[in-house]
Design a protein around this motif. Structure first.
Motif, PDB file in Angstrom:
ATOM      1  N   GLU A 201      81.931 -10.336  72.163  1.00 34.70           N
ATOM      2  CA  GLU A 201      82.822 -11.540  72.188  1.00 34.70           C
ATOM      3  C   GLU A 201      81.851 -12.921  71.847  1.00 34.70           C
ATOM      4  OE1 GLU A 201      83.704 -12.002  76.435  1.00 34.70           O
ATOM      5  OE2 GLU A 201      81.661 -13.019  76.734  1.00 34.70           O
ATOM      6  N   ARG A 233      83.349  -4.749  68.298  1.00 31.81           N
ATOM      7  CA  ARG A 233      83.520  -3.591  69.452  1.00 31.81           C
ATOM      8  C   ARG A 233      83.772  -2.147  68.804  1.00 31.81           C
ATOM      9  NH1 ARG A 233      87.625  -7.011  73.670  1.00 31.81           N
ATOM     10  NH2 ARG A 233      86.300  -8.845  73.441  1.00 31.81           N
ATOM     11  N   SER A 245      90.739  -3.183  65.815  1.00 28.14           N
ATOM     12  CA  SER A 245      89.717  -2.905  64.879  1.00 28.14           C
ATOM     13  C   SER A 245      88.308  -2.852  65.502  1.00 28.14           C
ATOM     14  CB  SER A 245      89.868  -3.789  63.813  1.00 28.14           C
ATOM     15  OG  SER A 245      89.641  -5.134  64.020  1.00 28.14           O
ATOM     16  N   GLU A 252      87.624 -18.734  70.372  1.00 28.52           N
ATOM     17  CA  GLU A 252      87.323 -18.856  71.840  1.00 28.52           C
ATOM     18  C   GLU A 252      86.886 -20.446  72.397  1.00 28.52           C
ATOM     19  OE1 GLU A 252      86.474 -15.157  74.137  1.00 28.52           O
ATOM     20  OE2 GLU A 252      85.016 -15.142  72.619  1.00 28.52           O
ATOM     21  N   GLU A 318      99.146  -7.741  73.916  1.00 28.66           N
ATOM     22  CA  GLU A 318      98.429  -9.102  73.942  1.00 28.66           C
ATOM     23  C   GLU A 318      97.876  -9.669  72.889  1.00 28.66           C
ATOM     24  OE1 GLU A 318      94.600  -8.446  76.472  1.00 28.66           O
ATOM     25  OE2 GLU A 318      93.914 -10.160  75.412  1.00 28.66           O
TER      26      GLU A 318
HETATM   27  N1  GAP Z   1      85.832 -13.719  76.115  1.00 29.15           N
HETATM   28  C1  GAP Z   1      87.072 -13.054  76.629  1.00 29.15           C
HETATM   29  C2  GAP Z   1      87.482 -12.036  75.726  1.00 29.15           C
HETATM   30  O1  GAP Z   1      86.946 -11.713  74.749  1.00 29.15           O
HETATM   31  P1  GAP Z   1      89.275 -10.332  75.435  1.00 29.15           P
HETATM   32  O2  GAP Z   1      90.726 -10.182  75.787  1.00 29.15           O
HETATM   33  O3  GAP Z   1      88.479  -8.913  75.432  1.00 29.15           O
HETATM   34  O4  GAP Z   1      88.541 -11.491  75.943  1.00 29.15           O
HETATM   35  C3  GAP Z   1      90.287 -11.570  73.409  1.00 29.15           C
HETATM   36  O5  GAP Z   1      89.573 -10.523  73.719  1.00 29.15           O
HETATM   37  C4  GAP Z   1      91.192 -11.745  72.338  1.00 29.15           C
HETATM   38  O6  GAP Z   1      90.292 -11.162  71.264  1.00 29.15           O
HETATM   39  C5  GAP Z   1      92.355 -10.921  72.693  1.00 29.15           C
HETATM   40  O7  GAP Z   1      93.237 -11.279  73.358  1.00 29.15           O
HETATM   41  C6  GAP Z   1      92.505 -10.150  71.274  1.00 29.15           C
HETATM   42  O8  GAP Z   1      93.368 -11.151  70.725  1.00 29.15           O
HETATM   43  C7  GAP Z   1      91.326 -10.101  70.479  1.00 29.15           C
HETATM   44  N2  GAP Z   1      90.615  -8.807  70.261  1.00 29.15           N
HETATM   45  C8  GAP Z   1      90.049  -8.069  71.584  1.00 29.15           C
HETATM   46  N3  GAP Z   1      89.713  -6.785  70.989  1.00 29.15           N
HETATM   47  C9  GAP Z   1      90.194  -6.737  69.535  1.00 29.15           C
HETATM   48  C10 GAP Z   1      90.086  -5.724  68.735  1.00 29.15           C
HETATM   49  N4  GAP Z   1      89.265  -4.602  69.227  1.00 29.15           N
HETATM   50  N5  GAP Z   1      90.574  -6.085  67.360  1.00 29.15           N
HETATM   51  C11 GAP Z   1      91.353  -7.134  67.306  1.00 29.15           C
HETATM   52  N6  GAP Z   1      91.168  -8.075  68.089  1.00 29.15           N
HETATM   53  C12 GAP Z   1      90.749  -8.055  69.403  1.00 29.15           C
END
Ligand code: GAP
Length: 497
Positions: A201, A233, A245, A252, A318
């Motif tokens: 993040e 991730r 992905s 953020e 989400e």
């Molecule tokens: N700092 C808090 C945080 O990272 P999160 O809900 O894990 O929170 C925030 O991630 C946003 O990042 C999500 O609402 C989504 O829009 C995006 N996101 C998270 N994981 C993702 C993934 N694997 N692929 C694409 N977008 C992702």
């Protein structure tokens, strides 16, 4: 989704990464139009979130940070998803996305069924239960399935649940925690002391730099620090195209408030801001909803999290998370680094760690939402009465990859071409513009409709011989009218911001 994915490939929005080598799961490339559209999303967010506000500053931090950052934030210990292996097929599943149910006939369990999470998990399980009852030729009343995911399976049930890959029980393992951070090594030595992580993040960059910004940025509470950047991730099951992905981009913002401030009101303000912003880039209100995380499922430090959900073709999911995180993150970094993460309150003469409200969104998820909401296929009738299919992307002028397409009516008339090219060059100084002289005008319009260009202008003989006006054709209404150049400039100035 299949139609959209095909359009993305055909028109150069999104390609599979490393496609010539068979691709790599969970990674994508953005082509010429995709890169423009994505840049527009980022630019709109940055302009509205940072430049047009006096209380928020922007930063850009490194992707690889000191590994202690991730220990302090809790990611090393806890940034995990529950993983289930199928020993027979070598497939891996996220335990919370793999559902199962006992199949109960007249009070007796005759076996188990399983299904991967989808829009119709319950129906799929019920159908599987009916099939099992028929296969086993059991008479009696089949009870409705009771959905549970594999994190809720009792030890004795795990061996009885069939693997989705083989359809047979006995090969699934008990769930175990799988850390989603990508590891790497920094420097020439590859040992435990050189381990580092690709950030999962961007948020920790803002917390780690909090003191630097406070000491140099002349900021006063409440204020925010924003960042746009790549996050990584190692998702167990990347899926739904760019929705989930392994490499993605986040936008953020950490909004720091007084420890005694009304955090709930501030949280609500940010939820509203985020929703309004999504509307401003063209997402329809009808596709948006809110989901409040149940109190009992929140992390211990979290006071409340609300997700703005979007109705994707594969379900309501989400899009944007808005979390009230208290003083947790700065507090953790203060403890781990020994460097105070405090603000001095002139009124009370007290030092304290500010609390934070965090709106966090993925650029790629917005990108996908925009395409899903904007895509339409329509039947239109041309001048000769022929009915044909038109594919159109109804994108807001704010984020459309091409704002205006400029056409000379005929490509073999040098005076028309020269005038069209001159206008194209002029517009190019401020906007993404496209020049096209090949094919019938109708065909040129269709090509632009498919990539979401809001306006096309055509230079014709009237332009040269009469008053300089040209035809402006609007994408959504398909209506045409004559306008003068200053009018076009005013229209663009008003709508592209
Ligand atoms: N700092 C808090 C945080 O990272 P999160 O809900 O894990 O929170 C925030 O991630 C946003 O990042 C999500 O609402 C989504 O829009 C995006 N996101 C998270 N994981 C993702 C993934 N694997 N692929 C694409 N977008 C992702």
């Amino acid at each position: 989704m299949e139609t959209l994915v095909a359009l993305c490939k055909r028109r150069g929005f999104i390609f599979q990464s490393s496609e010539i080598y068979g691709g790599i799961n969970g990674f994508f490339d953005y082509g010429p139009l995709g890169a423009e559209l994505k840049k527009n999303i980022r630019d709109c967010w940055w302009d509205d979130m940072v430049r047009r506000r006096d209380d928020i500053v922007g930063i850009e931090t490194s992707i690889i940070m000191h590994p202690k950052v991730w220990e302090a934030s809790g990611h090393v210990a806890g940034f995990t998803d529950p993983l289930v292996d199928c020993k027979a097929s070598k497939q891996r599943y996220r335990a919370d996305q793999l559902f199962f149910s006992p199949v109960v006939v007249d009070g007796n369990t005759i076996g188990y069924v399983s299904a991967l999470e989808s829009e119709r998990t319950a129906e799929a399980l019920q159908e599987a239960a009916e099939t099992l009852k028929r296969k086993k030729a059991v008479q009696g009343k089949l009870e409705p399935v009771q959905l549970r995911d594999m994190t809720e399976a009792k030890a004795e049930e795990i061996a009885l649940v069939p693997s989705p890959a083989t359809g047979e029980p006995g090969s699934l393992t008990a769930p175990r925690s799988f850390n989603m951070m990508f590891q790497t090594n920094v420097g020439a030595m590859t040992d435990a002391s050189s381990v580092a992580y690709l950030r999962p993040e961007t948020a920790q960059g803002m917390f780690a730099d909090f003191k630097n910004v406070v000491d140099t940025g002349r900021v006063k509470l409440p204020f925010g620090i924003a960042q746009i950047g790549k996050s990584f991730r190692n998702e167990i099951t990347p899926r739904n195209f760019i929705f989930r992905s392994r490499e993605f981009e986040q936008m953020e913002m950490e909004y720091f408030i007084h420890e005694d401030a009304d955090w709930a009101a501030c949280h609500r303000q940010w939820i509203n801001w985020c929703k309004d912003w999504l509307l401003s880039i063209g997402l329809p209100a009808s596709h948006l909803s809110e989901f409040d995380h149940p109190k009992e499922k929140l992390a211990f430090y979290s006071r409340g999290t609300t997700d703005i959900m979007f109705r994707y073709p594969f379900g309501v999911q989400e899009l944007w998370g808005i979390a009230a995180r208290g003083a947790y993150d700065l507090g953790q970094h203060e403890k781990a680094s020994g460097v105070p993460q405090v603000i001095f309150d002139e009124a009370t003469k007290k030092r304290f760690i500010p609390h934070v409200i965090e709106p966090a969104v993925g650029v790629d998820r917005i990108f996908l939402a925009i395409l899903c909401a904007g895509y339409a296929e329509e039947e239109v009738t041309d001048d000769k009465g022929n009915v044909e299919k038109r594919t159109v992307l109804r994108l807001s002028p704010r984020i459309a990859p091409v704002k205006v397409a400029v056409f000379p009516l005929l490509k073999n008339k040098p005076e028309l071409v020269a005038r069209a090219q001159a206008l194209h060059k002029k517009l190019q100084r401020r906007y993404a513009v496209f020049y096209d002289e090949s094919g019938a005008i109708g065909r040129r319009y269709r090509r632009q409709d498919e990539i979401g260009t809001p306006w096309c202008v055509t230079i014709d003989f009237e332009t040269i011989e009469k008053d300089g006006s040209f035809t402006l054709r609007e994408r959504d209404s398909m209506q045409q009218r004559r306008i003068q150049e200053p009018e076009l400039m005013a229209l663009l100035d008003e709508q592209v911001y």
